[in-house]
Design an enzyme around this catalytic site. Structure first.
Site, PDB file in Angstrom:
ATOM      1  N   SER A 137       6.940  -7.251  -8.362  1.00  0.00           N
ATOM      2  CA  SER A 137       5.635  -7.332  -7.704  1.00  0.00           C
ATOM      3  C   SER A 137       4.577  -6.593  -8.519  1.00  0.00           C
ATOM      4  CB  SER A 137       5.699  -6.689  -6.315  1.00  0.00           C
ATOM      5  OG  SER A 137       6.557  -7.419  -5.465  1.00  0.00           O
ATOM      6  N   SER A 138       3.410  -7.210  -8.661  1.00  0.00           N
ATOM      7  CA  SER A 138       2.258  -6.613  -9.338  1.00  0.00           C
ATOM      8  C   SER A 138       2.628  -6.235 -10.769  1.00  0.00           C
ATOM      9  CB  SER A 138       1.749  -5.420  -8.513  1.00  0.00           C
ATOM     10  OG  SER A 138       0.540  -4.948  -9.025  1.00  0.00           O
ATOM     11  N   SER A 139       2.612  -4.945 -11.126  1.00  0.00           N
ATOM     12  CA  SER A 139       3.048  -4.550 -12.478  1.00  0.00           C
ATOM     13  C   SER A 139       4.462  -5.077 -12.748  1.00  0.00           C
ATOM     14  CB  SER A 139       3.012  -3.025 -12.602  1.00  0.00           C
ATOM     15  OG  SER A 139       3.470  -2.620 -13.860  1.00  0.00           O
ATOM     16  N   TYR A 161       5.498 -11.864  -8.054  1.00  0.00           N
ATOM     17  CA  TYR A 161       4.484 -11.694  -7.014  1.00  0.00           C
ATOM     18  C   TYR A 161       3.258 -10.979  -7.563  1.00  0.00           C
ATOM     19  CZ  TYR A 161       8.320 -13.081  -4.057  1.00  0.00           C
ATOM     20  OH  TYR A 161       9.342 -13.797  -3.494  1.00  0.00           O
ATOM     21  N   HIS A 278      -3.516  -8.280  -2.339  1.00  0.00           N
ATOM     22  CA  HIS A 278      -2.566  -7.748  -3.320  1.00  0.00           C
ATOM     23  C   HIS A 278      -1.590  -6.838  -2.573  1.00  0.00           C
ATOM     24  CE1 HIS A 278      -1.371  -6.889  -7.420  1.00  0.00           C
ATOM     25  NE2 HIS A 278      -1.290  -5.613  -7.113  1.00  0.00           N
TER      26      HIS A 278
END
Ligand SMILES: *[C@@H]1O[C@H](CO)[C@@H](O)[C@H](O)[C@H]1NC(C)=O
Ligand SMILES: *[C@@H]1O[C@H](CO)[C@@H](O)[C@H](O)[C@H]1NC(C)=O
Ligand SMILES: *[C@@H]1O[C@H](CO)[C@@H](O)[C@H](O)[C@H]1NC(C)=O
Length: 293
Positions: A137-139, A161, A278
């Site tokens: 997720s994200s990073s 994601y 986010h």
């Protein structure tokens, strides 16, 4: 009444304790310049040749934290697969997806350390090498893209994601919201599929095999990693996987999500989630289905 309450509390405790604790691993071998850490979920009924999921936390997170955000433990108990939850400890616990050493096969950056973890776990638990997967997720999704680019021969498939295309942060001085060049996250990098594919191929010169199957999610209300980054990922992977957009399926898997199918849907899928910020919540069932486990 008191007895019933006691009974149910005891049952809840039993259920909670049916998940194994994460095991901390320190001796996976190889250099570890940015001091990554590793926790592993090994189910009680581990398969003889288990699948392995490398699950990557967002900035500010940790392996322990992501094991709760993307909790695959119950499914791991049912299906016998192993989950590796590494941790980044530098740069606000963000994965390095921007330095020259990170954006190169065996370049000695975070992807190389993560691949060394995979190699160690594959050997230790007799993992089926055709069933090694990455998610995040994200990073962690940014790193999933970079691992798919730098170690395409290791990962069979990936889910993702709220991240960005592999190579989008090239040259950025850091990887966190405060240390990075924000051009990419702000959705201001617009390349053709051919341009993205060239950048990815340069990360592993000479590699001519297949790239991991990719399923990637983004929310339209994401104002930290702007949703234009979904389209950049789809251009990148549709070129590398050699599939074209075929059709949209609306309200799939639930209201407000649009599933964007490429080719026959077996190699590349994008999900755009209306009014989701986010980050998009982890869809465990879709992940496992995509991985075929
Ligand atoms: C830690 O992150 C910073 C970016 O904020 C980077 O300049 C530095 O090289 C990193 N250190 C290590 C040991 O990876
Ligand atoms: C990206 O660039 C292409 C080609 O110049 C253009 O057609 C497209 O509208 C641009 N997309 C975005 C989101 O700016
Ligand atoms: C498919 O869905 C995406 C995301 O909502 C949209 O940008 C695109 O225009 C759609 N394509 C078609 C052919 O409907």
């Amino acid at each position: 009444m008191v007895q019933a309450t006691l009974f149910y509390s005891a049952a809840a405790l039993l259920l909670a304790s049916s998940a194994q604790a994460l095991e901390s691993v320190t001796n996976w071998g190889g250099a570890n310049p940015s001091n990554l850490k590793l926790d592993v979920y090994v189910p009680r009924n581990k398969a003889a040749n288990p699948a392995l999921i490398l699950a990557l936390h967002p900035c500010g997170g940790s392996g322990q934290q992501y094991s709760q955000q993307a909790d695959y433990s119950q499914a791991a108990e049912q299906k016998g697969f192993i989950v590796a939850y590494p941790s980044a400890t530098n740069d606000s616990n963000c994965w390095d997806v921007s330095s020259a050493r990170a954006l190169k096969h065996e370049g000695g950056g975070d992807p190389t350390t993560l691949n060394n973890m995979v190699k160690y776990l594959v050997g230790k638990y007799n993992v089926d090498k055709t069933k090694v997967f990455a998610t995040g997720s994200s990073s962690g999704c940014m790193m999933t893209n970079v691992l798919s680019a730098t170690y395409p021969d290791v990962f069979a498939a990936a889910t993702c994601y709220s991240g960005v295309a592999a190579g989008c942060l090239i040259g950025s001085p850091g990887n966190s919201p405060s240390s990075s060049d924000r051009t990419c996250a702000n959705g201001k990098i617009n390349k053709t599929g051919a341009e993205w594919a060239k950048i990815v191929r340069a990360m592993y010169p000479g590699y001519s095999g297949a790239y991991p199957r990719m399923m990637t999610f983004h929310g339209t209300a994401d104002n930290l990693v702007f949703p234009a980054n979904l389209n950049e990922q789809l251009k990148e992977w549709s070129t590398l996987l050699n599939v074209q957009f075929t059709t949209n399926s609306t309200n799939d898997p639930s209201g407000g999500y649009t599933k964007m199918v490429y080719g026959d849907g077996s190699k590349l899928i994008g999900y755009l989630a209306q009014n989701v910020g986010h980050t998009v919540p982890v869809h465990k069932d879709l992940d496992l289905k995509w991985f075929g486990i």
